[in-house]
Design a protein around this motif. Structure first.
Motif, mmCIF file in Angstrom:
data_model
loop_
_atom_site.group_PDB
_atom_site.id
_atom_site.type_symbol
_atom_site.label_atom_id
_atom_site.label_comp_id
_atom_site.label_asym_id
_atom_site.label_seq_id
_atom_site.Cartn_x
_atom_site.Cartn_y
_atom_site.Cartn_z
ATOM 1 N N GLU A 7 43.204 33.036 27.207
ATOM 2 C CA GLU A 7 43.996 34.257 27.361
ATOM 3 C C GLU A 7 44.902 34.242 28.591
ATOM 4 O OE1 GLU A 7 44.029 36.514 25.117
ATOM 5 O OE2 GLU A 7 42.292 35.980 23.900
ATOM 6 N N GLY A 8 44.639 33.337 29.530
ATOM 7 C CA GLY A 8 45.376 33.330 30.795
ATOM 8 C C GLY A 8 44.658 34.132 31.851
ATOM 9 N N GLY A 9 44.197 35.321 31.479
ATOM 10 C CA GLY A 9 43.423 36.169 32.382
ATOM 11 C C GLY A 9 42.705 37.238 31.596
ATOM 12 N N ILE A 10 41.485 37.566 31.972
ATOM 13 C CA ILE A 10 40.707 38.587 31.265
ATOM 14 C C ILE A 10 40.155 39.592 32.260
ATOM 15 C CG2 ILE A 10 40.072 37.176 29.267
ATOM 16 C CD1 ILE A 10 37.396 36.609 30.621
ATOM 17 N N LEU A 11 40.020 40.836 31.772
ATOM 18 C CA LEU A 11 39.463 41.914 32.577
ATOM 19 C C LEU A 11 37.974 42.011 32.288
ATOM 20 C CD1 LEU A 11 40.143 44.313 34.491
ATOM 21 C CD2 LEU A 11 40.496 45.695 32.433
ATOM 22 N N GLU A 12 37.154 41.838 33.328
ATOM 23 C CA GLU A 12 35.696 41.852 33.168
ATOM 24 C C GLU A 12 35.146 43.209 33.602
ATOM 25 O OE1 GLU A 12 33.164 39.027 32.852
ATOM 26 O OE2 GLU A 12 34.764 38.252 31.609
ATOM 27 N N PHE A 13 34.277 43.781 32.757
ATOM 28 C CA PHE A 13 33.592 45.009 33.141
ATOM 29 C C PHE A 13 32.151 44.646 33.460
ATOM 30 C CE2 PHE A 13 37.019 46.585 30.339
ATOM 31 C CZ PHE A 13 37.634 47.428 31.241
ATOM 32 N N GLY A 14 31.804 44.723 34.712
ATOM 33 C CA GLY A 14 30.466 44.333 35.128
ATOM 34 C C GLY A 14 30.509 43.781 36.540
ATOM 35 N N THR A 15 29.503 43.028 36.881
ATOM 36 C CA THR A 15 29.356 42.493 38.229
ATOM 37 C C THR A 15 29.491 40.984 38.210
ATOM 38 O OG1 THR A 15 27.822 44.297 38.716
ATOM 39 C CG2 THR A 15 27.867 42.475 40.264
ATOM 40 N N LEU A 30 35.872 67.273 41.778
ATOM 41 C CA LEU A 30 35.582 66.456 42.957
ATOM 42 C C LEU A 30 36.102 65.032 42.752
ATOM 43 C CD1 LEU A 30 31.848 67.342 43.729
ATOM 44 C CD2 LEU A 30 33.888 68.384 44.730
ATOM 45 N N GLU A 31 36.503 64.408 43.840
ATOM 46 C CA GLU A 31 36.917 63.005 43.772
ATOM 47 C C GLU A 31 35.684 62.114 43.800
ATOM 48 O OE1 GLU A 31 39.721 59.761 46.168
ATOM 49 O OE2 GLU A 31 39.516 61.818 46.894
ATOM 50 N N ALA A 32 35.598 61.193 42.845
ATOM 51 C CA ALA A 32 34.472 60.250 42.798
ATOM 52 C C ALA A 32 34.845 58.966 43.529
ATOM 53 C CB ALA A 32 34.098 59.966 41.341
ATOM 54 N N GLY A 33 34.078 57.917 43.322
ATOM 55 C CA GLY A 33 34.316 56.663 44.032
ATOM 56 C C GLY A 33 35.420 55.832 43.416
ATOM 57 N N GLN A 34 35.752 54.770 44.105
ATOM 58 C CA GLN A 34 36.776 53.832 43.653
ATOM 59 C C GLN A 34 36.087 52.545 43.210
ATOM 60 O OE1 GLN A 34 39.842 54.846 43.572
ATOM 61 N NE2 GLN A 34 41.132 53.061 43.318
ATOM 62 N N ARG A 35 36.470 52.027 42.048
ATOM 63 C CA ARG A 35 35.915 50.781 41.535
ATOM 64 C C ARG A 35 37.031 49.774 41.338
ATOM 65 N NH1 ARG A 35 32.301 53.495 42.841
ATOM 66 N NH2 ARG A 35 30.417 54.102 41.698
ATOM 67 N N VAL A 36 36.717 48.509 41.525
ATOM 68 C CA VAL A 36 37.687 47.439 41.277
ATOM 69 C C VAL A 36 37.099 46.513 40.222
ATOM 70 C CG1 VAL A 36 39.010 45.537 42.256
ATOM 71 C CG2 VAL A 36 38.618 47.598 43.621
ATOM 72 N N GLN A 37 37.649 46.582 39.013
ATOM 73 C CA GLN A 37 37.190 45.716 37.934
ATOM 74 C C GLN A 37 37.719 44.297 38.154
ATOM 75 O OE1 GLN A 37 35.062 47.101 36.068
ATOM 76 N NE2 GLN A 37 35.512 49.259 36.287
ATOM 77 N N VAL A 38 36.925 43.313 37.780
ATOM 78 C CA VAL A 38 37.263 41.907 38.039
ATOM 79 C C VAL A 38 38.248 41.387 36.993
ATOM 80 C CG1 VAL A 38 36.351 39.562 38.229
ATOM 81 C CG2 VAL A 38 34.999 41.501 39.058
ATOM 82 N N ILE A 39 39.276 40.698 37.481
ATOM 83 C CA ILE A 39 40.179 39.936 36.612
ATOM 84 C C ILE A 39 40.006 38.467 36.973
ATOM 85 C CG2 ILE A 39 42.601 39.416 36.071
ATOM 86 C CD1 ILE A 39 43.212 42.372 36.579
ATOM 87 N N LYS A 40 39.789 37.634 35.972
ATOM 88 C CA LYS A 40 39.554 36.218 36.250
ATOM 89 C C LYS A 40 40.349 35.342 35.292
ATOM 90 C CE LYS A 40 35.332 34.877 35.028
ATOM 91 N NZ LYS A 40 33.858 34.882 34.833
ATOM 92 N N LYS A 41 40.521 34.095 35.694
ATOM 93 C CA LYS A 41 41.236 33.131 34.871
ATOM 94 C C LYS A 41 40.508 32.900 33.550
ATOM 95 C CE LYS A 41 43.439 30.207 38.421
ATOM 96 N NZ LYS A 41 43.428 28.848 39.019
ATOM 97 N N ASP A 42 41.302 32.646 32.517
ATOM 98 C CA ASP A 42 40.732 32.314 31.221
ATOM 99 C C ASP A 42 41.674 31.322 30.534
ATOM 100 O OD1 ASP A 42 38.725 33.096 28.975
ATOM 101 O OD2 ASP A 42 40.703 33.213 28.023
#
Length: 492
Positions: free
Chosen positions: A403-411, A388-400
């Protein structure tokens, strides 16, 4: 032009929670809610799109990382467990005051287990247990390596498994399964009966702009008629799941600069054999693969969906340029702006293992998925499971800065400095901690009201532990747990 006090964008668990909070705290407030689909909870809040664990950090091993010195850091686990207790109290208040129907429509007791194998992981799980058990929120947790005990906890997992294999598990009897789709629907049913609340389905926000008077102007398309609706409000909340980033960019606020999004899709294996489904009564979580996003932690998962018991395994991660399950393949391209190009590229460069992992997941065959399932259910047969197809999530990328930019897992909650707009980005644990997240929004955007005796007293009625930490108040936690278990018809 419509002129409500508040506009909520998106008809998921977040908007539902904030809408109910505002009507309870200020009954005369007027609220308009806009949803692009034809009913609530059709994206991330929908039961088949959401893990439904009732995330309380009992079984999610990624919330308790091991430090370089070999210690277990349980800070995040305790924080999430505290947040879920707020949700339980809020739901209990709504049930006790007949604002929600029978709680068995959306929540059930289902024990949470963590299960691993391999010497290194066995040591990790034991250290994790020994660290967590010292905290009141986790004091009911059990640990065992005894084959017969494990077999009684999770018979499917132990079927056809060698007694010589060293496998441990932790068992938490206080775990829950939550159907956030049903809960969201019930909350919207309540909201739509309230004076001053209007829900507009099949309406998509196309423009959002703040004028010098600090009032937000919105243009909304009525999708069936293609007519344009105009509205204005003092406060706007963007709770549109994966679609929130694109709306935040349209709002063009300083606080939203530099944010990007990395979409991750998912799939479940669903069991079709009723006998197997009945033989599994728990949620068994394992350890994520190297490079896997937190939402891809494998679990053999008992679910209660629309009154029917189900058994799922997964999720298997994938990649799609859509930001919503019902979104557009152009979403990712549309989200790229001058301000977030560097964070996006930098985050991509620093997360090559994640990209490699997602490519491997996308390329998996049906046989390979069943082999992954057999690590948790050795007797699994391919003909008894469907994809089955599950939902779609968009992980946050923010300035750092570093590092220049980091991928955040969470809200991530983004609020403007004037408190007139709030936007929610990110994913897990999301829905389970919606109440804590919305209290955060209220604190930042309704700061004067939150300081008033009237709002404070009402919040204490809704959430008896408001302003206190349960993990350092074991007596208070015991009384709260007993109360919410009784009201929500859960194991105490």
């Amino acid at each position: 032009m419509e002129q409500p006090d508040v506009i909520l964008i998106g008809a998921g668990i977040m908007s539902a929670t904030l809408g109910v909070f505002l009507k309870e705290l200020q009954p005369n407030i007027t609220i308009d809610i806009y949803e692009r689909l034809d009913k609530p909870a059709q994206e991330s809040s929908e039961a088949w799109n959401n893990a439904g664990t009732g995330h309380s950090a009992f079984c999610e091993l990624n919330y308790t990382p091991e430090t370089e010195r070999g210690n277990i850091d349980c800070t995040k686990a305790i924080h999430i467990a505290e947040q879920f207790q707020l949700s339980r109290q809020f739901w209990s208040y709504l049930v006790a005051n007949d604002k929600l129907p029978n709680p068995e429509k959306f929540i059930h007791s289902v024990p949470h287990l963590s299960f691993v194998w391999g010497n290194e992981n066995v040591d990790f799980l034991k250290k994790r247990y020994e660290t967590l058990i010292k905290n009141p929120l986790f004091s009911a947790m059990k640990f065992s390596t005894d084959f017969e005990q494990l077999k009684s906890w999770m018979p499917l997992v132990m079927e056809n498994r060698s007694r010589a294999e060293k496998v441990p598990a932790t068992y938490m009897p206080l775990g829950t399964d939550v159907n956030f789709g049903a809960l969201t629907q019930d909350m919207f049913d309540y909201l739509e009966k309230q004076e001053g609340v209007t829900v507009h389905y099949n309406h998509e926000v196309t423009k959002i702009k703040q004028k010098k008077d600090k009032i937000w102007r919105l243009k909304i398309e009525n999708l069936p008629t293609e007519e344009t609706v105009k509205s204005r409000a003092k406060f706007v909340f963007i709770g549109a799941g994966g679609g929130s980033l694109l709306l935040l960019e349209k709002a063009d606020v300083k606080e939203g600069e530099g944010f990007g999004g990395f979409p991750v899709s998912g799939q479940w294996l669903k069991c079709t054999n009723k006998e197997i489904i009945q033989n599994h009564q728990v949620k068994v979580y394992g350890k994520a693969s190297v490079g896997a996003p937190p939402m891809s932690v494998p679990h053999l998962d008992t679910r209660i969906i629309n009154g029917k018991k189900e058994l799922l395994f997964g999720p298997f991660a994938g990649f799609s340029t859509k930001f919503l399950k019902n979104g557009s393949y152009l979403d990712l391209i549309k989200s790229i702006e001058i301000e977030n190009i560097i964070p996006l590229l930098s985050a991509g460069w620093h997360n090559i293992p994640l990209t490699k992992y997602l490519v491997q997941q996308v390329m998996q065959s049906d046989e390979e998925r069943i082999e992954a399932l057999k690590e948790y259910f050795p007797n699994a047969k391919q003909e008894e499971w469907e994809l089955l197809e599950a939902g779609q999530r968009v992980q946050v990328i923010k300035k750092d800065e570093k590092e220049g930019g980091i991928l955040e897992f969470g809200t991530e909650v983004i609020c403007t400095s004037d408190g007139t707009l709030a936007c929610l980005l990110g994913a897990s644990p999301g829905a389970s901690t919606a109440v804590a997240i919305m209290i955060d929004v209220l604190t930042k955007c309704f700061s004067d009201e939150m300081k008033s005796p009237t709002w404070h007293e009402k919040l204490k009625r809704m959430i008896p532990s408001f302003g206190q930490t349960l993990n350092v108040n074991p007596d208070l936690y015991a009384s709260i747990a007993e109360m919410t278990s009784k009201t929500l018809k859960l194991y105490s």
